[in-house]
Write an enzyme that holds these catalytic residues in place. Structure first.
Site, PDB file in Angstrom:
ATOM      1  N   GLU B  62      51.818  38.624  35.264  1.00  0.00           N
ATOM      2  CA  GLU B  62      51.498  37.611  36.269  1.00  0.00           C
ATOM      3  C   GLU B  62      50.212  37.911  37.030  1.00  0.00           C
ATOM      4  O   GLU B  62      49.459  36.996  37.374  1.00  0.00           O
ATOM      5  CB  GLU B  62      52.655  37.441  37.261  1.00  0.00           C
ATOM      6  CG  GLU B  62      53.859  36.702  36.688  1.00  0.00           C
ATOM      7  CD  GLU B  62      54.795  37.588  35.896  1.00  0.00           C
ATOM      8  OE1 GLU B  62      54.594  38.820  35.880  1.00  0.00           O
ATOM      9  OE2 GLU B  62      55.748  37.059  35.292  1.00  0.00           O
ATOM     10  N   HIS B 131      65.223  34.085  40.925  1.00  0.00           N
ATOM     11  CA  HIS B 131      64.871  32.772  40.385  1.00  0.00           C
ATOM     12  C   HIS B 131      65.126  31.639  41.373  1.00  0.00           C
ATOM     13  O   HIS B 131      65.030  30.473  41.009  1.00  0.00           O
ATOM     14  CB  HIS B 131      65.684  32.477  39.113  1.00  0.00           C
ATOM     15  CG  HIS B 131      65.283  33.286  37.917  1.00  0.00           C
ATOM     16  ND1 HIS B 131      65.441  34.641  37.853  1.00  0.00           N
ATOM     17  CD2 HIS B 131      64.731  32.912  36.737  1.00  0.00           C
ATOM     18  CE1 HIS B 131      65.014  35.075  36.668  1.00  0.00           C
ATOM     19  NE2 HIS B 131      64.570  34.043  35.981  1.00  0.00           N
TER      20      HIS B 131
END
Lengths: 363, 328
Positions: B62, B131
């Site tokens: 990322e 999440h």
């Protein structure tokens, strides 16, 4: 078990510390033109650097990262990159920036705490200095991706120190450069010290160049104090990247002859003996000695050039010192392409507050 | 021209395709965005349509996605990066905060970072840990960024077009709980919706309800149910949480005199705190009751067996409205 991979890292050096060729020189190094040009620019860089430190010591410049010891890397690089290539520097590449057209007074302006030092139009598409360590490695990959997508024969070149090779960003940059075969060149200025932490504590790897192997790209180690070796290494890496043959990592072995920055005191962590020894290998004297021995440079030329360089630096310093500060509203004016309505009020407060007797708050 | 009823997720896909068609500088990168079309399928079909030079499956890193995006944007591309879930955005923050958000400022406009970072966020879909968080306030605090949250298919389409066309970095947070919750006809005509502006979704006179993202669903439900008791709620969708359009909220509160702010994110220093503080600073005399906040707790987002306890619901909002109306 079968051997599924073997790698090696080679070391490139042409000149001994005493300026003597250790092997046959490349053809271009048998002529004086490029090397004297390179030497002149190394002297210019060092003179600018001495002046910048003096300005900081006398309160006329902010904290400054000296370039002392990087001349053998940055000057060849600055001379070899094409104007259309993109430099994504760390914070010690002023010599390369100057050679790419950045006026010296803009470099001083940056270190003098003024954003306009990143704004010179001569900088073209080059990135401003990256202060957060190693982040620039991946910006270079982003730049290189853009160049590759557009099929342009241009190269992204990024530099960092030995400490930066410990950071994930550096390794993630190498990794994507390998995966996508990007037109990028990574140069590590391994100057042995990341502020107070020596190279040996950064990594168990015997070379930093071998980190290229893990990323599937070519890597080599070069004597960063040897301008001839650096030109060879850089030229090959640039050419390969430009021709679509993929990225390279160059680990340039040098020594940080200065403190980390003017805010640092290296006597706290490294010995005077080590520093003294490092000066015996430094790049500017090495090239000068070589040029002298070839009969391509002499004391008279040295004196004339030093005078010339002193006056160039002096006039840049004068232009820097004569630059008035930006108006306070500049805080707001470059934040977005167009200032959002929401910030207009604060912009007005700032302007009122900046006026003598003003108050920054709403009535 | 597409004019079918589509989901928010399909609206994202439609907007991406529209802008890729219009501007060859628009490129997409991220994990699994190519062949797989994204784990939610937001980029489905785009690689087939625009090729792998413009729709790039990146290595799984990322920070690198953030860094690549900065480099590409500074080169004049318009990269749209997908971070698979907002819970994984943190390695990229250094690039977003220290570079993208300030490139224009620190180069006095010489370089800029016209990029979009898309990330699904928020709870309510029984997802694994990391999440389900709503950490928009972290990004809303950063000068130089825009943080945009759509709450319907039409606003997802129109706001994403604006985000892509915007010359500055935009964080586009997609409320994944309502990715497929409802359908709405969306005309694929390239008409953008304005950024930096709240949307008044329902007019009312008794109280102003302010929210964004998935919580708009519960906020509208509460307004609907309260109307049965003759309580008239004005509902404002903030949409761009930074820079925040306080003018619309202030004008509404000048009319209603009362305000409840609803967000899924934790309470402490959430965007609701900024809205409440500004109401007190600028509209104290308009307020007939203290502004109330209905938010997630100041706790770690629980695993999904308890997530409904964490998230505000319609009853919470109705209670807060009644409490505010009863304040004397």
């Amino acid at each position: 078990m079968d051997t599924v991979f073997e790698g090696e890292i080679r070391y490139r050096q042409y000149l001994s510390s005493q300026g003597d060729p250790l092997s046959a020189l490349p053809v271009w190094a048998q002529q004086p033109e490029w090397l004297t040009h390179c030497y002149r620019n190394m002297v210019l860089a060092r003179t600018m650097d001495n002046k910048a430190v003096a300005l900081q010591r006398t309160g006329q410049l902010g904290t400054y990262a000296s370039l002392l010891g990087i001349e053998g890397i940055d000057v060849p690089l600055g001379l070899l990159m094409h104007p259309e290539d993109v430099l994504i520097p760390y914070y010690r590449n002023h010599a390369c920036q100057m050679l790419r057209g950045m006026p010296m007074e803009e470099i001083l302006l940056y270190w003098g705490g003024d954003e306009r030092g990143n704004a010179a139009e001569q900088q073209g598409e080059d990135f401003p200095n990256s202060v957060p360590i190693a982040t620039q490695s991946m910006h270079a990959c982003g730049v290189a991706t853009a160049l590759k997508i557009r099929n342009e024969k241009r190269v992204a070149v990024t530099l960092c120190g030995d400490g930066a090779t410990s950071k994930g960003d550096f390794l993630e940059g190498l990794n994507v450069a390998g995966a996508w075969q990007l037109p990028v060149v990574f140069i590590v200025n391994n100057n042995q010290w990341a502020i107070s932490v020596p190279r040996a504590l950064q990594s168990g790897a015997p070379t930093l160049a071998q980190k290229a192997i893990g990323a599937g790209i070519r890597g080599e180690q070069v004597d960063g104090n040897d301008a001839i070796a650096m030109r060879e290494a850089i030229e090959i890496a640039l050419e390969r990247a430009r021709e679509g043959k993929g990225p390279s990592l160059i680990e340039a072995i040098s020594y940080r002859l200065s403190d980390h920055t003017t805010a640092d005191d290296a006597t706290r962590y490294r010995s005077n003996d080590e520093l003294k020894k490092a000066w015996e290998h430094e790049p500017v004297k090495r090239l000068r000695t070589f040029l002298h021995k070839q009969g391509w440079w002499d004391e008279t030329q040295e004196t004339i050039w030093q005078d010339e360089v002193n006056s160039m630096v002096q006039s840049a310093v004068e232009r820097y010192l004569a630059t008035p500060p930006q108006p306070v509203e500049s805080l707001f004016d470059y934040l977005y392409a167009e200032l959002p309505e929401q910030l207009r009020e604060q912009r007005e407060w700032a302007m009122v507050k900046a006026m003598k007797g003003g108050t920054h708050h709403e009535s | 021209m597409n004019h079918e009823a589509i989901t928010l997720l399909e609206a994202v896909n439609l907007a991406l395709a529209h802008e890729m068609e219009q501007d060859e500088n628009v490129v997409i990168l991220g994990e699994d965005v190519g062949t797989n079309g994204g784990v939610f399928r937001a980029t489905a079909g785009l690689k087939e349509r625009f090729g792998n030079r413009r729709v790039m499956d990146t290595p799984l890193a990322e920070a690198m996605i953030g860094g690549l995006t900065v480099g590409m944007a500074a080169q004049g591309l318009k990269p749209i990066a997908e971070i698979q879930f907002m819970g994984f955005i943190f390695p990229a923050l250094e690039h977003i905060i220290c570079h993208a958000a300030r490139m224009r400022n620190r180069t006095r406009g010489r370089l800029s970072c016209p990029l979009v970072i898309r990330a699904p966020f928020g709870g309510g879909i029984h997802a694994p840990e990391h999440h389900s968080e709503s950490t928009e306030t972290l990004l809303a605090h950063i000068p130089g960024l825009r943080v945009v949250v759509p709450s319907s298919p039409a606003r997802a389409y129109g706001l994403l077009l604006s985000a892509i066309r915007n010359p500055d970095p935009v964080i586009f947070l997609e409320p994944k709980r309502i990715y497929r919750a409802s359908k709405q006809p969306v005309l694929d005509n390239g008409a953008a919706l304005p950024l930096d502006t709240c949307f008044t979704l329902r007019e009312g006179s008794d109280i102003t309800l302010v929210s964004w993202g998935a919580m708009i669903k519960e906020t509208l439900e509460a307004a609907e149910q309260l109307a049965e008791d003759n309580i008239s709620c004005e509902v404002i969708d903030v949409a761009t949480i930074s820079p925040l359009d306080m003018d619309t909220i202030l004008a509404s509160v000048a009319k209603t005199g009362r305000c409840v702010i609803v967000h899924e994110a934790s309470r402490h220093l959430g965007v609701g705190a900024e809205i409440a503080a500004t109401l007190v600073e600028k509209a104290l005399m308009d307020l007939q009751a203290p502004p109330l906040r209905i938010t997630g707790y100041d706790t770690v987002m629980p695993y999904f067996r308890l997530e409904n306890h964490f998230m505000p619901n319609t009853a919470d909002i109705k209670d807060a409205v009644r409490q505010t109306l009863e304040f004397v």
